[in-house]
Write an enzyme that holds these catalytic residues in place. Sequence first.
Site, PDB file in Angstrom:
ATOM      1  CD  GLU A 159       5.885  34.147  -6.325  1.00  0.00           C
ATOM      2  OE1 GLU A 159       6.173  33.791  -7.478  1.00  0.00           O
ATOM      3  OE2 GLU A 159       5.374  35.270  -6.057  1.00  0.00           O
TER       4      GLU A 159
ATOM      5  CG  PHE B 156      15.573  35.615 -17.110  1.00  0.00           C
ATOM      6  CD1 PHE B 156      15.091  36.918 -17.121  1.00  0.00           C
ATOM      7  CD2 PHE B 156      14.661  34.570 -17.041  1.00  0.00           C
ATOM      8  CE1 PHE B 156      13.734  37.175 -17.066  1.00  0.00           C
ATOM      9  CE2 PHE B 156      13.298  34.811 -16.991  1.00  0.00           C
ATOM     10  CZ  PHE B 156      12.842  36.124 -17.002  1.00  0.00           C
ATOM     11  CD  GLN B 157      12.265  34.671 -13.539  1.00  0.00           C
ATOM     12  OE1 GLN B 157      12.242  33.446 -13.485  1.00  0.00           O
ATOM     13  NE2 GLN B 157      11.154  35.394 -13.627  1.00  0.00           N
TER      14      GLN B 157
ATOM     15  CE  LYS C 294      14.194  24.134 -15.925  1.00  0.00           C
ATOM     16  NZ  LYS C 294      13.621  25.060 -16.930  1.00  0.00           N
TER      17      LYS C 294
ATOM     18  CG  MET D 229      -1.000  50.697  15.366  1.00  0.00           C
ATOM     19  SD  MET D 229      -1.829  50.767  16.983  1.00  0.00           S
ATOM     20  CE  MET D 229      -2.289  49.055  17.210  1.00  0.00           C
TER      21      MET D 229
END
Length: 666
Positions: free
Chosen positions: A112, A174-175, A224, A543
Amino acid sequence: MSGFSPFFQSGGLSAITKNIALHVNCAIIRHAQVQKKCTLIYTNIISPIKNMSMTTSPSAVAKTMSGAEALVQSLVREGVDVVFAYPGGASMPIHQALSHEPSIRTILPRHEQGGAFAAEGYGRATGKVGVCMSTSGPGATNMITGIADAFLDSVPMVAFTAQVGTGMIGTSAFQETDVFGMTAPIVKHSYLVTDPNDIPRIVKEAFYIARTGRPGPVVIDVPKNCQEALITPDFDIEMDLPGYQPEIPLNKAALDAVIPMIKAAKRPAVYAGGGVVISEASDLLVEFAERAQIPVATTLMGLGAMPEDHPLSVRWLGMHGAVYANNTVNEADLVLAIGARFDDRVTGAVATFCPKARIVHIDLDAAELNKNKRVDLAIKADAAQALGYLNSRLAEEGMERREYAVANRPEWFGIIETWKKEYPMKHELREREIMPQQIMEELYNQVADQDPIICTGVGQHQMFAAQFFKFNKPRRFSSSGGLGSMGYGLPAAMGAHVAFPDKPVIHIDGDGSMLMNIQELATIHIEKMPIKCIIMNNQHLGMVVQWEDLKYDSNRANTFLADPSVQYDPTHHTPSALYPDFTTICAGFGVKCERVIEPSELAPAIARMLASKEAYVLDIMVPYDIHVLPMIPGGMSYRDVLLERIAGDGKGRKASELGKEIPSAL
């Protein structure tokens, strides 16, 4: 039209109209009584049919669809042609709707974050809104770095995150994550959809907010159940943004006050930032510089706003910018800051930045005015509008365009030319090692005339790319500026390629930054993107190593990226000691890769890469002990610039030998 037959309602209008009109004309000739009847026919049948054919379209007819389908159709109406989207349980309805919409290309990133950076790369290259999408929970949190990156660099983006059903929000389902709350500090605006009927309005507002004013990201969190609900969407609904007014009147009086300041200045300079690029004002900036005969320094985000081969360009300023750019701005008596924000990487010690100059600051965002640096004249204005007006005023004053008129400012231009000759961008050469600067010089020689887009990760390679590749057009350099996100470059190159499939897109990266999102090689292979990648591989976090040299006597603390159990060869001429093996990794993704070690191999390898019709990676081994120079250490002034490598490894002077402490800018 419900009283008409299906034939009248669905089509055949042109033929039926012609036939009836023919009979009407015949009837008029034959008899006046028939004429009256025909008039009734025309009034009640023909005219409504003609009006219907002109004003009614399939899209105007109300249609029931799911919230997810309404979302996708809203994207179509916004002109979206590509979406970078990774599916999950909560976002499946949207992906199903996308699969049935042929006008939108849905690209599956392999992470993502890669999707967010790709949308950002698309937005930087085009100026249009980039679109990314994830599922709920970890999918959404994986996009947060990309959203923050777009916020700090003012890139237009709309990020859709799926969410658990509205009835489950707040239950630790969940999630479930509070994406709305987590992203609030790093977006222009956030939405949490609670009514599916609001989806068309929210999408319309989000795109308008993202692309207008100072651009930036907008997040839309879509539960959803709102995706699955059946609605009759109103795509023509008005936006409801009473407090958002991006269009502002031009303050002509304030801009008029700039003209006498320009005419009175002996050593003027323009400090142009990313706002010039964002407002598509590059041509206006060149005109302004040529009319006023003022040298122009850009920021890293403003690269290409002023062609770097123009005689009035002093290239870019800041921590690793050209000495002559920093000197020009800091020793000017008038500084015109346009679309810039006085970032610490530009100013160093703010108190000593432009110490003797009168400063005019033109910026669209009022919050930036007098924020980091107090100025003499602050003007809230769009860069393009301001420059356009200033150009008209200069023309009225008889100041015609000339590319470079030394006679106008002989002393000032003479000083700048001396700086350019005394402090050019340069680097050392070694017999059996490839210098990273050499890579950019050779790449520039081979591809500059093809108008490429250069994308980078973050690190030394990013600075070398900006220093040794001259940018003569805006939106040709795509890099993470404000946030400094490693892993940005590869997915950003995907977005740039989708935007401009006929331009060469070249990704410059370091071995550390490349590993951050290397999984996107899979996306590049599957989507058949002929993106070219150059890895400046020094087996270290270059760096950070440079700062270890400056601050910590070259003690290495977790900056070595190779296998410590294998004897390290700093010349990189022992292939078995190199880790990881990018050639093997790339082969696993189906992408061609070759390793380059000898200087004599460099030019032919770059030529082979550029000639390839497919994605191609060059793993080029470079020394780890090279510093990006010049360098103004953080918190110090342009007079404290370092022009030589400072290290505690016996190869250079120690920082303590300089007689001053080097502050940390990390």
